[in-house]
Design a protein around this motif. Structure first.
Motif: not given
Ligand SMILES: C[S@@+](CC[C@H](N)C(=O)[O-])C[C@H]1O[C@@H](n2cnc3c(N)ncnc32)[C@H](O)[C@@H]1O
Length: 199
Positions: A35, A48, A61, A77
Motif C-alpha cells: 500500500m 515480508d 526483518s 512497517d
Molecule cells: C502493518 S503490515 C505492513 C503493511 C505494508 N506497509 C503495506 O503497505 O501493505 C505489517 C507487515 O509486517 C509483516 N511482518 C510481521 N513480522 C515480520 C517479521 N518478523 N519480518 C518481516 N515481516 C514481518 C507482516 O506479514 C505484515 O505484512
C-alpha cells in the motif's frame, strides 16, 4: 513545502524521498500488500515474513538475506498491536502473520532485533524509515516512538519525524455493566514515520 503532519500517508513518503534526495527506497522489510507504493515507485527489494505477492521474498526483518551495507534506504512497517488473541494461541511467528503480538515485550524484542539488522544492511548515513504507533496496553501508555529512540541509541539518530493523523478509527465494542470503565487515556488517532539515520 513538506510538512511534518498530515492525514495523507503518500504525502509523507514522497516528502521523505524528496528530503533525502532519493528516487525510491532500496528495500522494504515488511512489504505487506504494498500500500505504501500507491503513489511512489516500488522498492528494488521487497521482503515480508508472510509474502502476499510473488515478487516478495520471504524473510524475517531480523534476518534479511542481504550483505552488510547493501542498501541506502530501508522501510519497516511492523505490526504495532499487542494482546492479539492469535498471538497467544499460536506463538510469536504466527502471531506476526496475524498482525500483532501478545505481550509488549515481544513487540520490543522484534523492533530491537530489526534495528540491529537494519544497521547491518544499511550503508553509512543510510536511512531507516520506521512507521510506528504508540499503544495503550494493560491500562498503561507505551510511547513506542520514544522507546524506539532509546532502543536505537548508538545505532541511529532521529533525523526526521512525521505524524500521520487518522480521520477515523474502528469503533470500540461497547462494554456493559462492570466491564464498562471510565476512559483513562486519549484514543490514539495518529501514528509516526520516523526517519532514522545510521550512525
Ligand atoms: C502493518 S503490515 C505492513 C503493511 C505494508 N506497509 C503495506 O503497505 O501493505 C505489517 C507487515 O509486517 C509483516 N511482518 C510481521 N513480522 C515480520 C517479521 N518478523 N519480518 C518481516 N515481516 C514481518 C507482516 O506479514 C505484515 O505484512
Amino acid at each position: 513545502m513538506i510538512k511534518s503532519c498530515t492525514n495523507n500517508q503518500s504525502e509523507i513518503l514522497q516528502g521523505i524521498l524528496e528530503l533525502n534526495e532519493l528516487h525510491k527506497f532500496d528495500a522494504d522489510l515488511t512489504y505487506g500488500n504494498g500500500m505504501f507504493y500507491k503513489d511512489i515507485p516500488e522498492p528494488d527489494f521487497k521482503f515480508d515474513i508472510d509474502p502476499q505477492k510473488d515478487d516478495v521474498i520471504e524473510a524475517s526483518s531480523t534476518n534479511v538475506p542481504a550483505v552488510d551495507g547493501a542498501f541506502q534506504s530501508v522501510v519497516f512497517d511492523p505490526p504495532f498491536l499487542t494482546y492479539i488473541k492469535q498471538a497467544r494461541e499460536h506463538g510469536s511467528v504466527m502471531a506476526k502473520r496475524f498482525g500483532g503480538y501478545w505481550r509488549y515485550e515481544e513487540l520490543a524484542d522484534h523492533y530491537q532485533q530489526t534495528l540491529i539488522e537494519a544497521h547491518r544492511i544499511l550503508t553509512d548515513k543510510g536511512i531507516l524509515v520506521f512507521k510506528c504507533q504508540d499503544i495503550v496496553h494493560n491500562h498503561k501508555l507505551h510511547p513506542t516512538h520514544i522507546n524506539i529512540v532509546d532502543w536505537a541509541a548508538g545505532l541511529f539518530r532521529l533525523k526526521d519525524l512525521f505524524v500521520l493523523s487518522a480521520n477515523h478509527r474502528m469503533p470500540m465494542p461497547e462494554k456493559q455493566g462492570e466491564a464498562k470503565r471510565k476512559q483513562k487515556h486519549s484514543r490514539i488517532y495518529h501514528s509516526y514515520f520516523m526517519v532514522l539515520e545510521k550512525q
